[in-house]
Write a protein that holds these residues in place. Structure first.
Motif, short mmCIF file in Angstrom:
data_model
loop_
_atom_site.label_atom_id
_atom_site.label_comp_id
_atom_site.label_asym_id
_atom_site.label_seq_id
_atom_site.Cartn_x
_atom_site.Cartn_y
_atom_site.Cartn_z
N TRP A 170 8.45 11.74 20.99
CA TRP A 170 8.19 12.79 21.77
C TRP A 170 9.30 13.13 22.75
O TRP A 170 9.82 14.31 22.90
CB TRP A 170 6.76 12.71 22.47
N LYS A 171 9.68 12.32 23.56
CA LYS A 171 10.58 12.47 24.60
C LYS A 171 11.96 12.84 24.09
O LYS A 171 12.53 13.71 24.61
CB LYS A 171 10.91 11.12 25.37
N ILE A 172 12.34 12.36 23.11
CA ILE A 172 13.54 12.53 22.23
C ILE A 172 13.34 14.27 21.73
O ILE A 172 14.51 14.81 21.91
CB ILE A 172 13.83 11.68 20.95
N ARG A 173 12.32 14.68 21.16
CA ARG A 173 12.11 15.69 20.60
C ARG A 173 12.35 16.73 21.76
O ARG A 173 13.00 18.06 21.68
CB ARG A 173 10.92 16.01 19.76
N SER B 129 22.10 17.31 38.44
CA SER B 129 21.19 17.59 37.72
C SER B 129 20.67 16.92 36.43
O SER B 129 21.44 16.18 36.11
CB SER B 129 21.37 19.26 37.47
N ASN B 130 19.51 16.97 36.22
CA ASN B 130 18.94 16.20 35.01
C ASN B 130 19.38 16.92 33.64
O ASN B 130 19.82 16.03 32.83
CB ASN B 130 17.35 16.37 34.97
N ALA B 131 19.71 18.04 33.79
CA ALA B 131 20.22 18.65 32.53
C ALA B 131 21.57 18.30 32.08
O ALA B 131 21.99 18.12 31.11
CB ALA B 131 20.25 20.11 32.69
N SER B 132 22.23 17.68 33.22
CA SER B 132 23.80 17.44 32.93
C SER B 132 23.79 15.77 32.22
O SER B 132 24.72 15.58 31.70
CB SER B 132 24.58 17.25 34.04
N HIS B 133 22.33 15.17 32.21
CA HIS B 133 22.46 13.79 31.70
C HIS B 133 21.71 13.83 30.27
O HIS B 133 21.29 12.70 29.90
CB HIS B 133 21.72 12.82 32.76
N LEU B 134 21.14 14.95 29.94
CA LEU B 134 20.47 14.97 28.62
C LEU B 134 20.97 14.25 27.43
O LEU B 134 20.38 13.61 26.79
CB LEU B 134 20.23 16.43 28.29
N GLU B 135 22.20 14.43 27.10
CA GLU B 135 22.81 13.84 26.15
C GLU B 135 22.67 12.29 26.12
O GLU B 135 22.44 11.56 25.05
CB GLU B 135 24.37 14.31 25.86
N GLU B 136 23.18 11.67 27.41
CA GLU B 136 23.02 10.33 27.93
C GLU B 136 21.63 10.04 27.48
O GLU B 136 21.19 8.59 26.94
CB GLU B 136 23.50 10.14 29.28
N ASN B 137 20.57 10.60 27.88
CA ASN B 137 19.20 10.15 28.05
C ASN B 137 18.80 10.26 26.39
O ASN B 137 17.95 9.31 26.29
CB ASN B 137 18.35 11.15 28.71
N TRP C 226 20.24 24.49 26.71
CA TRP C 226 21.21 24.51 27.80
C TRP C 226 22.52 24.97 27.12
O TRP C 226 23.41 25.23 27.68
CB TRP C 226 21.34 22.98 28.34
N CYS C 227 22.61 24.54 25.72
CA CYS C 227 23.84 24.93 24.95
C CYS C 227 23.78 26.21 24.33
O CYS C 227 25.05 26.67 24.02
CB CYS C 227 24.10 23.98 23.69
N ASP C 228 22.78 26.88 24.27
CA ASP C 228 22.73 28.39 23.98
C ASP C 228 23.22 29.10 25.12
O ASP C 228 22.48 29.40 26.11
CB ASP C 228 21.41 28.66 23.33
N PRO C 229 24.28 29.85 24.80
CA PRO C 229 24.76 31.07 25.85
C PRO C 229 23.68 32.18 26.16
O PRO C 229 23.82 32.89 27.17
CB PRO C 229 26.15 31.55 25.34
N ARG C 230 22.70 32.48 25.17
CA ARG C 230 21.96 33.52 25.56
C ARG C 230 20.87 32.88 26.15
O ARG C 230 19.60 33.76 26.46
CB ARG C 230 21.34 33.90 24.20
#
Length: 134
Positions: free
Chosen positions: A24-27, A51-59, A36-40
């Protein structure tokens, strides 16, 4: 809910729950990362290194590694259960993994209820004797 007395069965249930939580966490993190990757969408918002968002890939990577470890542990437990063959294996799986009653198991497997109760009793004794080895 069935009260489980055997450590390996308790460990199975704990691993099952942890695996579902990690999935669930991964999804959830992957969906957020896509946003965050979508420019729209959130991609037009500037994020900082803190910020937490900057570590999403690592998480996500870390959680996937944890998930792999948990799945390997689950596989080891299933190998232990598979040491029991035939009816004994079916009975253990149905009773402790699927949560079925002995009465339901007897109906499902087309054995008498008294026979299933006797087999279960024999298995319980075998498991208690060998529990320290498992």
């Amino acid at each position: 809910m069935v009260v489980i007395r055997y450590q390996w069965l308790q460990e199975y249930q704990k691993l099952e729950e942890e695996i579902e939580i990690l999935k669930w966490k991964i999804r959830k993190s992957e969906v957020e990362l896509e946003r965050w990757c979508d420019p729209r969408d959130l991609g037009k918002v500037k994020i900082t290194h803190e910020s937490n968002a900057s570590h999403l890939e690592e998480n996500i990577k870390r959680d996937k590694a944890f998930l792999g470890e948990k799945e390997l542990a689950m596989e080891s437990l299933m190998i232990m259960i598979d040491r029991f063959k035939g009816l004994d294996n079916q009975l253990l799986r149905m009773k402790y993994i699927d949560g079925m009653t002995l009465k339901d198991i007897s109906i499902e497997l087309n054995y008498s209820y008294s026979y299933i109760m006797t087999r279960h009793s024999i298995l319980v004794k075998a498991i208690k004797i060998n529990e320290g080895l498992l």
